[in-house]
Write an enzyme that holds these catalytic residues in place. Structure first.
Site, mmCIF file in Angstrom:
data_model
loop_
_atom_site.group_PDB
_atom_site.id
_atom_site.type_symbol
_atom_site.label_atom_id
_atom_site.label_comp_id
_atom_site.label_asym_id
_atom_site.label_seq_id
_atom_site.Cartn_x
_atom_site.Cartn_y
_atom_site.Cartn_z
ATOM 1 C CE LYS A 117 -4.271 -2.014 1.528
ATOM 2 N NZ LYS A 117 -3.842 -3.421 1.738
HETATM 3 C C1 LIG Z 1 -4.443 -4.480 1.144
HETATM 4 C C2 LIG Z 1 -3.693 -5.772 1.046
HETATM 5 C C3 LIG Z 1 -4.059 -6.791 0.143
HETATM 6 C C4 LIG Z 1 -5.296 -6.692 -0.729
HETATM 7 O O1 LIG Z 1 -5.177 -5.726 -1.725
HETATM 8 P P1 LIG Z 1 -6.487 -5.199 -2.488
HETATM 9 O O2 LIG Z 1 -6.035 -4.048 -3.289
HETATM 10 O O3 LIG Z 1 -7.465 -4.822 -1.414
HETATM 11 O O4 LIG Z 1 -7.003 -6.326 -3.306
HETATM 12 C C5 LIG Z 1 -3.279 -7.935 0.071
HETATM 13 N N1 LIG Z 1 -2.191 -8.077 0.858
HETATM 14 C C6 LIG Z 1 -1.805 -7.135 1.740
HETATM 15 C C7 LIG Z 1 -0.608 -7.379 2.581
HETATM 16 C C8 LIG Z 1 -2.527 -5.943 1.872
HETATM 17 O O5 LIG Z 1 -2.146 -4.999 2.752
#
Ligand SMILES: *Cc1c(COP(=O)(O)O)cnc(C)c1O
Length: 482
Positions: A117
């Site tokens: 993120k």
């Molecule tokens: C947010 C997240 C996901 C999922 O990603 P999306 O964009 O919601 O599909 C997967 N793995 C981790 C570690 C995350 O923080």
């Protein structure tokens, strides 16, 4: 480039207008009117940009096709300020690691909070600061987090002028490492609010506050959730960077034109993999996008059956890959919009009327769904706690590589979709230290901890405990906005 709503609202907006907005006025999500096309010559030019000038300049190439209300020089400076070796740990920013011939991990988790993120949120922080300064405005970001989103937002916004963050989280539910990451921040513009309740209570509070339009306007409340188009756009870049690295490695100096790749993406809200869909729509030769879910298999069910069925809170499993524990996939509407030939009226009916009355819709009899796999190259699979432990053990034993639980879901599913001669790239979405308890369960040892996180659990914590009550949160915000 102008942006439209998936539910057909007539307005067409510029990038910076939708940057600070959440949903479109009709409840839809914003998408560009068209996807700019990247031909083979441009692709090779971008390959050279990434190789010779770096990730930040590649990001500028991609972003500038979608943003024409920020001067090019400013946009380039924002990209260069964001994607630095100092912040992301390596000059490649998203280095590829080969596990075995044709199977790669793309490292997206070396940013400040050790989850993918950061790739988007760090850019968002700089875009917000830039745009708010230009307008002479302020923004108070109110969010709910079960872990990764909140910390990524706080590390992106800390110290930024014009922005405050009020982040709610369920008291005692995040891992000790995640709590320490967030609560140890001492920046005056960051406010942690621990709610006596579960994640859904936090989300309900955010909704209740946002639905109070007078309060929202008076206190300039905004969000940074995963439906923000700027976040999605930032993520498109690393699909290109992954492609360039994988096709270079697999073909040496030979011509790479026409070489296809596959990506497997650990998915929850469909934000990450939706960026892959956008890259593919632009012309990046992606042969398959594989959606990997955990026990919360809303998306796997859809791609297998054509039925999209939102889960109730009680049917949402608490798993060892918690960032994928979702009851509905908030970005999914964007893909369905494209799948249905951009028929906004149908999208409004499916996501507005049908989901709210029946909690599900069924596209299995729809010819567009039947051709989805062929035209859009989607596939899916699911992974369980036992699969995660097994994949973490196997990957450590055979390659000496420790992966986190979400990446393990991805790798498990990726192995079910390998094809000879087509490189498979698994997106690494977090580092194992964030989910240490499960790693210890799998391997009998704790994951390595980057030096900058040594001892963070012992740092003083800045957090306000509060009942699950929107009025209390509003009062807190009001008293901390001057
Ligand atoms: C947010 C997240 C996901 C999922 O990603 P999306 O964009 O919601 O599909 C997967 N793995 C981790 C570690 C995350 O923080």
């Amino acid at each position: 480039m102008k942006y439209l709503s998936t539910r057909g609202h007539a307005d067409r907006k510029q990038f910076c207008e939708i940057l600070l907005e959440g949903l479109a006025p009709d409840g839809g999500l914003y998408l560009p009117e068209t996807y700019p096309q990247v031909d083979a010559a441009t692709l090779e030019k971008w390959r050279a940009v990434y190789r010779d000038s770096g990730y930040a300049d590649l990001a500028f190439e991609v972003l500038s096709l979608y943003i024409d209300d920020i001067p090019a020089a400013d946009l380039k400076a924002l990209c260069r300020k964001t994607y630095t070796e100092a912040v992301f740990g390596t000059p490649a920013i998203v280095p590829l690691r080969q596990l075995e011939p044709g199977l790669y991990l793309e490292a997206l988790s070396n940013g400040p909070t050790l989850a993918f993120k950061d790739m988007a949120m760090q850019l968002l922080g700089n875009l917000f600061e830039y745009e708010l300064a230009r307008r002479g405005e302020e923004l108070n970001i109110l969010g709910a987090t079960s872990g990764d989103t909140g910390s990524a937002a706080e590390y992106a916004m800390r110290g930024k002028k014009g922005v405050r963050v009020f982040m709610t989280s369920p008291q005692g539910r995040m891992s000790p490492f995640q709590q320490a990451q967030m609560f140890s921040l001492q920046d005056a513009n960051i406010h942690n609010i621990a709610i006596e309740g579960v994640f859904d209570d936090c989300q309900d509070i955010v909704k209740a506050v946002s639905n109070d339009l007078d309060f929202k306007r008076k206190y300039k409340i905004g969000t940074v959730n995963s439906i923000n188009w700027a976040r999605l756009l930032a993520q498109v870049v690393y699909y290109f960077a992954g492609y360039f690295q994988a096709t270079q490695a697999s073909t040496g100096s030979a011509r790479t034109e026409g070489q296809k790749v596959r990506f497997t993406v650990p998915s929850g809200n469909f934000g990450n993999v939706c960026a892959g869909h956008v890259a593919r729509m632009m012309g990046l030769p992606i042969d398959k996008l594989v959606v990997a879910t955990n026990e919360n298999d809303v998306l796997d069910e859809f791609f297998r059956t054509g039925v999209y069925r939102v889960r109730a809170s009680a049917d949402t499993h608490e798993t060892s890959s918690p960032s994928m524990d979702i009851s509905k996939a908030s970005n999914f509407e964007r893909f369905v919009f494209d799948l249905l030939g951009r028929d906004a009226a149908r999208v409004a009916d499916l996501f507005g009327a049908q989901l709210s009355t029946q909690g599900r819709f069924d596209l299995s009899g729809d010819t567009t769904f039947q051709s989805a796999a062929r035209h859009y190259g989607f596939a899916s699979g699911k992974s369980t706690h036992a699969d995660r432990l097994q994949t973490i053990r196997d990957t450590f034993a055979r390659f000496g590589t420790m992966i986190d639980t979400h990446t393990a879901d991805g790798l498990k599913v990726a192995r079910e979709h390998l094809s000879a001669g087509v490189p498979m790239i698994v997106l690494e979405t977090a580092l194992p230290i964030k989910f240490a308890a499960t790693i210890e369960e799998a391997l009998g040892q704790l994951p390595p901890r980057p030096a900058r996180f040594e001892g963070i659990e012992a740092l003083p914590k800045r957090v306000q405990l509060m009942p699950a009550d929107a009025a209390a949160v509003k009062a807190y915000i009001a008293s901390h906005v001057d």
